[in-house]
Design an enzyme around this catalytic site. Structure first.
Site, PDB file in Angstrom:
ATOM      1  N   ASP A  91       2.902  -3.882  -7.533  1.00 26.50           N
ATOM      2  CA  ASP A  91       1.483  -4.833  -7.570  1.00 26.50           C
ATOM      3  C   ASP A  91       1.185  -4.979  -8.740  1.00 26.50           C
ATOM      4  O   ASP A  91       2.158  -4.882 -10.220  1.00 26.50           O
ATOM      5  CB  ASP A  91       0.183  -3.185  -7.292  1.00 26.50           C
ATOM      6  CG  ASP A  91       0.420  -2.212  -7.891  1.00 26.50           C
ATOM      7  OD1 ASP A  91       0.441  -2.704  -9.398  1.00 26.50           O
ATOM      8  OD2 ASP A  91      -0.316  -1.316  -7.729  1.00 26.50           O
ATOM      9  N   SER A  92      -0.054  -5.496  -8.777  1.00 30.77           N
ATOM     10  CA  SER A  92      -0.125  -6.334 -10.022  1.00 30.77           C
ATOM     11  C   SER A  92      -1.680  -6.092 -11.008  1.00 30.77           C
ATOM     12  O   SER A  92      -1.883  -6.092 -12.032  1.00 30.77           O
ATOM     13  CB  SER A  92      -0.804  -8.065  -9.538  1.00 30.77           C
ATOM     14  OG  SER A  92      -1.880  -8.110  -9.549  1.00 30.77           O
ATOM     15  N   GLY A  93      -1.935  -4.394 -10.509  1.00 31.46           N
ATOM     16  CA  GLY A  93      -3.027  -3.976 -11.538  1.00 31.46           C
ATOM     17  C   GLY A  93      -4.165  -4.471 -11.037  1.00 31.46           C
ATOM     18  O   GLY A  93      -5.302  -4.039 -11.763  1.00 31.46           O
ATOM     19  N   GLY A  94      -4.349  -5.784 -10.312  1.00 28.46           N
ATOM     20  CA  GLY A  94      -5.638  -6.023 -10.168  1.00 28.46           C
ATOM     21  C   GLY A  94      -6.591  -5.287  -9.437  1.00 28.46           C
ATOM     22  O   GLY A  94      -7.812  -4.538  -9.434  1.00 28.46           O
ATOM     23  N   PHE A  95      -6.022  -4.237  -8.719  1.00 27.89           N
ATOM     24  CA  PHE A  95      -6.653  -3.022  -7.783  1.00 27.89           C
ATOM     25  C   PHE A  95      -6.369  -1.588  -8.766  1.00 27.89           C
ATOM     26  O   PHE A  95      -8.227  -1.814  -8.827  1.00 27.89           O
ATOM     27  CB  PHE A  95      -5.675  -2.344  -6.724  1.00 27.89           C
ATOM     28  CG  PHE A  95      -6.551  -0.947  -5.876  1.00 27.89           C
ATOM     29  CD1 PHE A  95      -8.122  -1.379  -4.728  1.00 27.89           C
ATOM     30  CD2 PHE A  95      -6.382  -0.174  -6.089  1.00 27.89           C
ATOM     31  CE1 PHE A  95      -8.516  -0.755  -4.646  1.00 27.89           C
ATOM     32  CE2 PHE A  95      -7.022   1.522  -5.699  1.00 27.89           C
ATOM     33  CZ  PHE A  95      -7.866   0.766  -5.160  1.00 27.89           C
TER      34      PHE A  95
ATOM     35  N   ASP B  79       1.767  -0.559   2.620  1.00 28.92           N
ATOM     36  CA  ASP B  79       2.572   1.223   1.481  1.00 28.92           C
ATOM     37  C   ASP B  79       0.574   1.922   1.434  1.00 28.92           C
ATOM     38  O   ASP B  79      -0.595   1.408   1.775  1.00 28.92           O
ATOM     39  CB  ASP B  79       2.260   0.527  -0.045  1.00 28.92           C
ATOM     40  CG  ASP B  79       1.160  -0.247  -0.448  1.00 28.92           C
ATOM     41  OD1 ASP B  79       0.634   0.717  -1.226  1.00 28.92           O
ATOM     42  OD2 ASP B  79       0.832  -1.034  -0.461  1.00 28.92           O
TER      43      ASP B  79
ATOM     44  N   GLN C 125      -7.780 -12.468  -0.550  1.00 31.36           N
ATOM     45  CA  GLN C 125      -8.867 -12.497  -0.301  1.00 31.36           C
ATOM     46  C   GLN C 125     -10.142 -12.348   0.490  1.00 31.36           C
ATOM     47  O   GLN C 125      -9.799 -13.074   1.440  1.00 31.36           O
ATOM     48  CB  GLN C 125      -9.477 -12.023  -1.675  1.00 31.36           C
ATOM     49  CG  GLN C 125      -8.253 -10.876  -2.603  1.00 31.36           C
ATOM     50  CD  GLN C 125      -8.951  -9.692  -2.320  1.00 31.36           C
ATOM     51  OE1 GLN C 125      -8.953  -9.464  -1.814  1.00 31.36           O
ATOM     52  NE2 GLN C 125      -7.301  -8.824  -3.500  1.00 31.36           N
TER      53      GLN C 125
ATOM     54  N   GLY D 226      -7.746  -6.807  -0.543  1.00 31.51           N
ATOM     55  CA  GLY D 226      -8.868  -5.506  -0.877  1.00 31.51           C
ATOM     56  C   GLY D 226      -9.472  -5.211   0.996  1.00 31.51           C
ATOM     57  O   GLY D 226     -10.724  -5.864   1.568  1.00 31.51           O
TER      58      GLY D 226
ATOM     59  N   HIS E 219       8.179  15.869   3.983  1.00 33.17           N
ATOM     60  CA  HIS E 219       8.282  15.209   5.198  1.00 33.17           C
ATOM     61  C   HIS E 219       6.850  14.503   5.691  1.00 33.17           C
ATOM     62  O   HIS E 219       7.216  12.777   6.734  1.00 33.17           O
ATOM     63  CB  HIS E 219       7.430  16.834   6.066  1.00 33.17           C
ATOM     64  CG  HIS E 219       6.317  16.417   6.926  1.00 33.17           C
ATOM     65  ND1 HIS E 219       6.873  16.962   8.723  1.00 33.17           N
ATOM     66  CD2 HIS E 219       4.887  16.225   7.908  1.00 33.17           C
ATOM     67  CE1 HIS E 219       6.203  16.254   9.468  1.00 33.17           C
ATOM     68  NE2 HIS E 219       5.385  16.243   8.721  1.00 33.17           N
TER      69      HIS E 219
ATOM     70  N   ASP F 226      -4.918 -10.842  -8.896  1.00 36.01           N
ATOM     71  CA  ASP F 226      -6.258 -11.095  -7.901  1.00 36.01           C
ATOM     72  C   ASP F 226      -7.305  -9.580  -8.257  1.00 36.01           C
ATOM     73  O   ASP F 226      -7.421  -8.862  -9.240  1.00 36.01           O
ATOM     74  CB  ASP F 226      -5.845 -10.553  -6.619  1.00 36.01           C
ATOM     75  CG  ASP F 226      -6.127  -9.224  -6.505  1.00 36.01           C
ATOM     76  OD1 ASP F 226      -4.777  -8.537  -6.857  1.00 36.01           O
ATOM     77  OD2 ASP F 226      -5.716  -9.243  -5.072  1.00 36.01           O
TER      78      ASP F 226
END
Length: 376
Positions: free
Chosen positions: A92-96, A271, A194, A221, A340, A146
């Site tokens: 991911d880009s780190g935006g979250f 994911d 978004q 988002g 599991h 983003d």
């Protein structure tokens, strides 16, 4: 990267396909285990590949940037060499993560300024800088930087945020096109749609993103505070516009039922930390329902965790033994539950693929959603 659409099914937008990368093929629909710091918590690489049957895992740009840092990863030859995973990786880009640090970050036209959660040091993520970081990490699929607004953000905020995300995308795409991978294999770059819960903004973003002609596209988002039905509606709105000949990645989703509903609406990749995070807290997802392994009802249940389960741990360990481990706070409990849950998630998307190809996905999915949401 290449994507081949292999099957669709009447009565649904579900599809089966195959993504080809320089580190191997990925059969879709697919669930991607999250390896935040270069490891899927509590799970060995051989368990990921041989037992869980993961085809691709995630790395987290924000966390890897802070630890172990880009110098170490560059000298190691990228994340594949560093963690010993020889199959595809997505970052991911780190935006979250920056979004989640709302008290310690500031968004500007230049980029996202933030303070490290580790030591409070100041950092700046720009669209160009994130591409450079992801080049060093060496993921097969890189995400654009983003802004991820809150799920219930007001329209005016959502519109301003979307404009910033789109301008950042233009800059990131330019940097991606003028640079190359560092380790002798190709890297794809996915833009992110978004627009919060607003159909007009989601349509605007989907059209903007689709025009780049990237190897794949992501839907971001969602699952960040909005009602579930709104999430499903936004997936439908976006997938009506995103090109059908490119993979569609729904970021950060979700429960087994969420995954089946997303596949039904044309999503190819998903994911979530839920299978490992919830597993570490004693929640097991099964084809027959959800189990809380701390419940006393399992104390003298010596039957396998799931007799017909997809993982060796399902058949080797009993419910009573796993409950004992959790009550005793043994680390093995978290490992067994994580294996599991991940194996179940990969089994679930594999079964979805099989039923798409067989042509009976809608009937199978309706029954399976009812089963996986039961509390046992």
């Amino acid at each position: 990267m290449d994507f081949k659409l292999q099957a669709t099914v009447q009565g649904s937008n579900a599809r089966a396909g195959e993504i080809s990368t320089d580190h191997g093929k990925i059969e879709t629909p697919i669930f991607m285990p999250v390896g935040t710091l270069g490891s899927v918590k509590g799970v060995h690489q051989h368990e990921l590949s041989d037992d869980i049957k993961a085809q691709i895992i995630l790395g987290n740009t924000y966390h890897l940037y802070l630890r172990p840092g880009m110098d170490i990863l560059h000298r190691a030859g990228g994340l594949h060499k560093f963690n010993g995973w020889d199959r595809p990786i997505l970052t991911d880009s780190g935006g979250f993560q920056v979004f989640s640090l709302s008290a310690n970050r500031k968004l500007t036209e230049e980029g996202a300024q933030f303070r490290s959660h580790i030591d409070g040091s100041k950092h700046l993520f720009t669209p160009e800088g994130v591409v450079d970081i992801e080049r060093i990490i060496g993921a097969d699929i890189m995400m654009a930087l983003d802004e991820c607004p809150p799920g219930m953000a007001e329209y005016s905020y959502a519109k301003r945020s979307l404009g910033l995300t789109h301008r950042w995308l233009e800059r990131g795409w330019k940097r991606y096109k003028e640079t190359e991978g560092l380790y002798g294999y190709s890297q794809a770059y996915f833009p992110i749609v978004q627009g919060v819960k607003y159909p007009d903004l989601r349509r605007e973003s989907a059209k903007f993103v689709a025009d780049f002609g990237a190897d794949g596209n992501a839907i971001g988002g969602l699952a960040v505070g909005e009602p579930t039905e709104v999430m499903y509606e936004m997936i439908e709105v976006v997938n009506d516009i995103l090109p059908a000949d490119k993979p569609r990645y729904l970021m950060g989703v979700g429960t087994p039922a969420n995954i089946l509903e997303a596949i039904d609406r044309g999503v190819d990749m998903m994911d979530c930390v839920m299978p490992t995070r919830n597993g570490r807290n004693g929640m097991l997802f099964t084809a027959h329902g959800i189990m809380n392994m701390r419940n006393k009802k399992w104390a003298d249940d010596f039957s396998p965790i799931q007799e017909d389960g997809p993982s060796y741990v399902d058949r080797v360990y009993s419910k009573a033994y796993l409950r004992h481990l959790f009550i005793s706070q043994e680390l093995l409990a978290m490992q067994i539950a994580s294996i599991h849950n991940l194996a179940f998630y990969l089994w679930l998307v594999g079964e979805a693929r099989r039923h798409i190809i067989a042509g009976d996905f809608p009937v199978w999915k309706a029954d399976m959603v009812e089963r996986v949401t039961r509390r046992l």
